[in-house]
Design a protein around this motif. Structure first.
Motif, PDB file in Angstrom:
ATOM      1  N   ALA A   1      40.910  35.392 101.816  1.00 43.01           N
ATOM      2  CA  ALA A   1      40.065  34.970 102.934  1.00 43.01           C
ATOM      3  C   ALA A   1      40.844  34.153 103.959  1.00 43.01           C
ATOM      4  N   ALA A   2      41.794  33.335 103.490  1.00 43.96           N
ATOM      5  CA  ALA A   2      42.564  32.510 104.420  1.00 43.96           C
ATOM      6  C   ALA A   2      43.421  33.373 105.335  1.00 43.96           C
ATOM      7  N   LEU A   3      44.005  34.444 104.805  1.00 40.96           N
ATOM      8  CA  LEU A   3      44.798  35.344 105.649  1.00 40.96           C
ATOM      9  C   LEU A   3      43.903  36.073 106.641  1.00 40.96           C
ATOM     10  N   ASP A   4      42.750  36.535 106.197  1.00 38.98           N
ATOM     11  CA  ASP A   4      41.826  37.204 107.121  1.00 38.98           C
ATOM     12  C   ASP A   4      41.450  36.285 108.273  1.00 38.98           C
ATOM     13  N   ALA A   5      41.181  35.026 107.957  1.00 36.61           N
ATOM     14  CA  ALA A   5      40.813  34.063 109.003  1.00 36.61           C
ATOM     15  C   ALA A   5      41.989  33.803 109.934  1.00 36.61           C
ATOM     16  N   GLU A   6      43.175  33.714 109.370  1.00 37.85           N
ATOM     17  CA  GLU A   6      44.362  33.438 110.195  1.00 37.85           C
ATOM     18  C   GLU A   6      44.672  34.616 111.114  1.00 37.85           C
ATOM     19  N   ALA A   7      44.462  35.833 110.658  1.00 36.35           N
ATOM     20  CA  ALA A   7      44.677  37.002 111.509  1.00 36.35           C
ATOM     21  C   ALA A   7      43.764  36.947 112.724  1.00 36.35           C
ATOM     22  N   GLY A   8      42.516  36.567 112.506  1.00 32.81           N
ATOM     23  CA  GLY A   8      41.586  36.434 113.619  1.00 32.81           C
ATOM     24  C   GLY A   8      41.982  35.316 114.569  1.00 32.81           C
TER      25      GLY A   8
ATOM     26  N   LEU B   1      54.139  33.190 108.984  1.00 26.69           N
ATOM     27  CA  LEU B   1      53.452  32.855 107.737  1.00 26.69           C
ATOM     28  C   LEU B   1      52.430  33.927 107.360  1.00 26.69           C
ATOM     29  N   ALA B   2      51.709  34.422 108.349  1.00 27.46           N
ATOM     30  CA  ALA B   2      50.731  35.476 108.075  1.00 27.46           C
ATOM     31  C   ALA B   2      51.419  36.739 107.581  1.00 27.46           C
ATOM     32  N   LEU B   3      52.553  37.064 108.173  1.00 31.75           N
ATOM     33  CA  LEU B   3      53.281  38.255 107.744  1.00 31.75           C
ATOM     34  C   LEU B   3      53.827  38.078 106.331  1.00 31.75           C
ATOM     35  N   GLN B   4      54.359  36.897 106.022  1.00 28.84           N
ATOM     36  CA  GLN B   4      54.811  36.637 104.657  1.00 28.84           C
ATOM     37  C   GLN B   4      53.667  36.804 103.665  1.00 28.84           C
ATOM     38  N   ALA B   5      52.514  36.262 104.004  1.00 31.22           N
ATOM     39  CA  ALA B   5      51.350  36.376 103.119  1.00 31.22           C
ATOM     40  C   ALA B   5      50.974  37.834 102.900  1.00 31.22           C
ATOM     41  N   SER B   6      50.982  38.616 103.979  1.00 29.28           N
ATOM     42  CA  SER B   6      50.617  40.020 103.875  1.00 29.28           C
ATOM     43  C   SER B   6      51.572  40.787 102.967  1.00 29.28           C
ATOM     44  N   VAL B   7      52.866  40.557 103.137  1.00 27.12           N
ATOM     45  CA  VAL B   7      53.858  41.257 102.306  1.00 27.12           C
ATOM     46  C   VAL B   7      53.681  40.883 100.842  1.00 27.12           C
ATOM     47  N   LEU B   8      53.491  39.592 100.564  1.00 26.08           N
ATOM     48  CA  LEU B   8      53.328  39.160  99.175  1.00 26.08           C
ATOM     49  C   LEU B   8      52.039  39.693  98.565  1.00 26.08           C
ATOM     50  N   LEU B   9      50.960  39.705  99.321  1.00 26.60           N
ATOM     51  CA  LEU B   9      49.687  40.198  98.787  1.00 26.60           C
ATOM     52  C   LEU B   9      49.753  41.676  98.447  1.00 26.60           C
ATOM     53  N   ARG B  10      50.527  42.410  99.213  1.00 26.23           N
ATOM     54  CA  ARG B  10      50.603  43.855  98.977  1.00 26.23           C
ATOM     55  C   ARG B  10      51.655  44.247  97.955  1.00 26.23           C
ATOM     56  N   GLY B  11      52.660  43.378  97.747  1.00 28.90           N
ATOM     57  CA  GLY B  11      53.739  43.804  96.873  1.00 28.90           C
ATOM     58  C   GLY B  11      54.178  42.803  95.826  1.00 28.90           C
ATOM     59  N   GLY B  12      53.820  41.554  95.982  1.00 27.90           N
ATOM     60  CA  GLY B  12      54.249  40.543  95.026  1.00 27.90           C
ATOM     61  C   GLY B  12      53.236  40.347  93.917  1.00 27.90           C
ATOM     62  N   PRO B  13      53.579  39.558  92.907  1.00 28.09           N
ATOM     63  CA  PRO B  13      52.612  39.229  91.859  1.00 28.09           C
ATOM     64  C   PRO B  13      51.403  38.520  92.449  1.00 28.09           C
ATOM     65  N   GLU B  14      50.234  38.782  91.929  1.00 28.90           N
ATOM     66  CA  GLU B  14      48.993  38.219  92.450  1.00 28.90           C
ATOM     67  C   GLU B  14      49.035  36.690  92.464  1.00 28.90           C
ATOM     68  N   ALA B  15      49.530  36.087  91.388  1.00 25.97           N
ATOM     69  CA  ALA B  15      49.553  34.628  91.312  1.00 25.97           C
ATOM     70  C   ALA B  15      50.440  34.031  92.391  1.00 25.97           C
ATOM     71  N   VAL B  16      51.581  34.655  92.656  1.00 20.90           N
ATOM     72  CA  VAL B  16      52.502  34.165  93.690  1.00 20.90           C
ATOM     73  C   VAL B  16      51.878  34.312  95.065  1.00 20.90           C
ATOM     74  N   ALA B  17      51.294  35.470  95.327  1.00 19.96           N
ATOM     75  CA  ALA B  17      50.699  35.729  96.641  1.00 19.96           C
ATOM     76  C   ALA B  17      49.553  34.765  96.937  1.00 19.96           C
ATOM     77  N   GLN B  18      48.691  34.564  95.973  1.00 20.03           N
ATOM     78  CA  GLN B  18      47.552  33.672  96.194  1.00 20.03           C
ATOM     79  C   GLN B  18      48.012  32.218  96.342  1.00 20.03           C
ATOM     80  N   ALA B  19      49.029  31.847  95.574  1.00 24.49           N
ATOM     81  CA  ALA B  19      49.575  30.492  95.699  1.00 24.49           C
ATOM     82  C   ALA B  19      50.144  30.281  97.094  1.00 24.49           C
ATOM     83  N   PHE B  20      50.808  31.294  97.631  1.00 27.45           N
ATOM     84  CA  PHE B  20      51.370  31.171  98.976  1.00 27.45           C
ATOM     85  C   PHE B  20      50.273  31.020 100.018  1.00 27.45           C
ATOM     86  N   CYS B  21      49.240  31.829  99.920  1.00 26.14           N
ATOM     87  CA  CYS B  21      48.148  31.744 100.895  1.00 26.14           C
ATOM     88  C   CYS B  21      47.472  30.376 100.838  1.00 26.14           C
ATOM     89  N   SER B  22      47.284  29.870  99.643  1.00 25.80           N
ATOM     90  CA  SER B  22      46.660  28.559  99.495  1.00 25.80           C
ATOM     91  C   SER B  22      47.532  27.455 100.079  1.00 25.80           C
TER      92      SER B  22
END
Length: 549
Positions: free
Chosen positions: A466-473, A499-520
Motif C-alpha cells: 500500500a505504501a508503494l501504491d500511495a507513493e506512486a500516486g 526509492l519507489a523504483l527500488q521498492a518495485s524491483v524488490l517486490l517483484r523479484g526479491g524475497p517477500e520479507a526483504v521487499a516489505q521491510a524496505f517499503c516499511s
C-alpha cells in the motif's frame, strides 16, 4: 619467573580473525539473484570464476596498488621529456586479470546476446570490491564503444583491440598492440560540468580528412597512460568529440604534456592528470558541433558503472562490518546479537540489497535499449536516477559500516578507510548530484516515454504494498507541477522516484520479507533518517542471513 612472563601485560583475545579470502559471487545471494532476474544468468560460470579471484588474490593486489601510488615521470635520465606514469606491478596485474576476464570487453564480445551487459555489470561489481582505481580505465574502455560507432573507419580499426582479452601496458602506439585501453578528457578549469565553456581549440589539418590539431588544456584527464582518449574541443562548427591517441599517426609521441598528477582523497591506485595539448593530433568522431551528443553515449555507460561502483562498495563494507560483528563479543554476547547493533546491520543489509537490485535493473534496461524502445526510455531516466541516489547513499553507508568496527574501523589495515575515501567519488564523477537530478527533469520533460516507462515499472508491482501504491500516486501529482517549480525540488523528486523504483524491483523479484521491510523503512510513515532506525523487526533474520551466508 621468566622475564617474558613477568612483563606480559595481556593476551590478545576477543579480536575477530582476519577476513579470509572469500568468493564474492557465491557469497552474495542478492547479486546472484539480481543477475539471474535481469537476464545474465547464462554467464554464471564466468562470474563464479571471477568472484573467487576478486575475493581472493585481487584483494591483496588492490591493497598494494593503493599503498604504492602512481608516479609521474616527466623526463628520462638524459633530460628528454617522456610524460609517463609509473605504476606498481600490482596495478598491472589487476588490469591484466580484469581484461582477460572481460570486465571491459565481455559485453562487446557477446554483442547482441540478451543479458550480455548485465553479466558485464556483474564482472565490474565484483572487480570494484577488490580495487576501485583500476575500475576507472576499465569502465572508460567499455563505455567508449557507442561513441566510436560515429566514426566507422576508426571503429573498425580500434574496436577489435577494445574487445580484446589482452592487456598491454607498454609505451608504444595502440595499433601495435593486441589490446588497448581508452581514457577520457572533458573537464577544463573554467567549465567543470559546463563543458560548452571549454576553450580547447581543434583545427583541421589540411589534406587529412577528419584529422585535427588540438591546443588547450584538460583539468581532469582520466587514466593518462591509456592508449587513446575521447576528448571535447571547440572546432569551427562548435564543440566536437575527438579520439586522441597517445601516439600520433606517424608513430611519434603525441603532443600531450602531463603537468601533474592529482593528489586525490581516494582512488589512489589510479592516475588522474592535468594535461596540456600543444598541437596534439586527434581524429574527429561524429560531426562538428555534435560533441556533447556523441560523448554522452559514452557517459551513459560510465554513469551506469558509477551506480554499480557505489553498490559494490556498499556490499564490501557490509561484508566487513558483519564479519567483525559476528566475531566480536561485547557485554557477554556477540556484537551481532545486541538489539541496536542488529538494527544497524539489518538496515545496512537492506540498503545494500536495494542498491544491488536497482543497479542491475538499470543494467538490464541498458542491455535491452537497442531492442526495446520502452527499455531504452527507462535506461535514459533510471541511469541518472540510480547514479544520483545510490551514489549519494554510499558515503553515509560506508561511514556507518566503519562505525560498526569501532575505533579499529578507522585503521587502514581493516580496509574500511579505503572504502570510505572512495565512497564520494562516484557521486561526483560523470556529473555530480545536481547534474543527475536536472538530467532526470530533462528526460521527463523532453521524452514522454521516460515517464511512461517509469510508471509502467511501478504498475507491475501495484497491489503488492500500500505504501508503494500511495507513493506512486504522490509522484504523479508532483510531476504535474510546472517545470520551473520542479527545478528547486529536483533532488526530492529523484529521491522519491529512486526509492519507489527500488521498492518495485524488490517486490517483484526479491524475497517477500526483504521487499516489505524496505517499503516499511523507506516509504512508510515510520521511516528514519539514520541507518539503524528500523521500527519493525520483520525480515531482520533473513536480511542478515542473505547478507553474509
Amino acid at each position: 619467573m621468566d622475564i617474558g612472563e613477568r612483563f606480559r601485560t595481556h593476551d590478545v583475545e576477543n579480536q575477530p580473525p582476519p577476513l579470509a579470502p572469500s568468493d564474492l559471487w557465491q557469497g552474495d545471494v542478492a547479486l546472484r539473484e539480481a543477475v539471474a532476474r535481469e537476464g545474465g544468468g547464462w554467464a554464471a560460470d564466468v562470474l563464479a570464476a571471477y568472484g573467487a579471484l576478486a575475493g581472493g588474490e585481487l584483494q591483496e593486489l588492490g591493497r598494494l596498488a593503493n599503498e604504492n601510488k602512481p608516479r609521474f615521470l616527466s623526463f628520462d635520465a638524459r633530460g628528454q621529456r617522456i610524460d609517463q606514469v609509473e605504476f606498481h606491478p600490482a596495478y598491472h596485474q589487476l588490469m591484466r586479470t580484469a581484461v582477460e576476464h572481460g570486465v571491459p570487453g565481455f559485453a562487446w564480445r557477446h554483442d547482441g546476446r540478451d543479458g550480455a551487459h548485465v553479466a558485464r555489470a556483474a564482472l565490474m561489481f565484483l572487480h570494484n570490491q577488490a580495487d576501485q582505481g583500476s575500475s576507472c580505465p576499465l569502465t572508460m574502455t567499455y563505455a567508449s564503444v557507442p561513441a566510436l560507432a560515429h566514426a566507422p573507419a576508426l571503429a573498425n580499426d580500434w574496436l577489435p583491440r577494445i574487445r580484446s582479452a589482452s592487456y598491454d601496458p607498454a609505451h608504444r602506439p595502440g595499433w601495435e598492440k593486441a589490446g588497448v585501453t581508452i581514457g577520457m578528457g572533458m573537464t577544463e578549469k573554467q567549465g567543470g560540468s559546463d563543458v560548452r565553456a571549454n576553450t580547447t581549440r581543434a583545427t583541421a589539418l589540411p589534406g587529412n580528412e577528419g584529422l585535427y590539431s588540438l591546443v588547450g588544456h584538460k583539468w581532469f584527464f582520466s587514466a593518462p597512460m591509456c592508449d587513446a582518449f575521447l576528448v571535447l574541443a571547440q572546432a569551427p562548427g562548435g564543440l566536437s568529440c575527438f579520439l586522441l591517441p597517445r601516439f600520433a599517426p606517424d608513430g611519434s609521441r603525441n603532443a600531450v604534456h602531463i603537468q601533474r598528477l592529482k593528489d586525490k582523497l581516494g582512488d589512489w591506485s589510479n592516475a588522474s592528470a592535468e594535461v596540456e595539448f600543444q598541437g596534439a593530433v586527434a581524429w574527429r568522431i561524429g560531426d562538428e558541433g555534435r560533441g556533447v551528443a556523441t560523448i554522452l553515449q559514452m557517459v551513459a555507460l560510465t554513469r551506469l558503472d558509477c551506480l554499480l561502483g557505489s553498490a559494490s562498495l556498499m556490499r564490501q563494507g557490509l561484508a566487513r562490518a558483519l564479519h567483525f560483528a559476528r566475531h566480536r563479543r561485547t557485554f557477554g554476547a556477540p556484537l551481532v546479537e545486541h538489539g541496536l547493533m542488529r538494527n544497524v546491520l539489518a538496515d545496512l543489509a537492506l540498503e545494500s540489497e536495494a542498491a544491488t537490485a536497482l543497479a542491475f535493473r538499470v543494467a538490464r534496461a541498458v542491455d535491452a535499449s537497442g531492442r526495446d524502445p520502452a527499455e531504452a526510455a527507462l535506461a535514459r531516466l533510471t541511469t541518472a536516477l540510480g547514479k544520483y541516489w545510490v551514489c549519494k547513499r554510499a558515503p553515509a553507508f560506508l561511514g556507518e559500516a566503519m562505525e560498526c568496527l569501532g575505533g579499529i574501523g578507522y585503521v587502514e589495515e581493516t580496509g574500511m578507510p579505503r572504502l570510505y575515501r572512495q565512497a564520494p567519488l562516484n557521486s561526483i564523477w560523470e556529473g555530480s548530484g545536481n547534474i543527475q537530478c536536472l538530467d532526470v527533469l530533462r528526460a521527463l520533460g523532453r521524452e514522454p516515454g521516460c515517464a511512461q516507462a517509469f510508471f509502467t515499472e511501478l504498475a507491475a508491482a501495484r497491489g503488492a504494498n500500500a505504501a508503494l501504491d500511495a507513493e506512486a500516486g504522490a509522484i504523479e501529482s508532483l510531476l504535474r507541477q510546472p517545470a520551473d517549480a520542479l527545478v528547486p525540488r529536483a533532488r526530492e523528486l529523484a529521491e522519491r522516484m529512486a526509492l519507489a523504483l527500488q521498492a518495485s524491483v524488490l517486490l517483484r523479484g526479491g524475497p517477500e520479507a526483504v521487499a516489505q521491510a524496505f517499503c516499511s523503512a523507506r516509504l512508510g510513515d515510520g521511516r528514519g533518517l539514520a541507518l539503524g532506525s528500523l521500527r519493525c523487526q520483520d525480515g531482520w533474520q533473513e536480511l542478515l542471513a542473505r547478507a553474509l551466508p
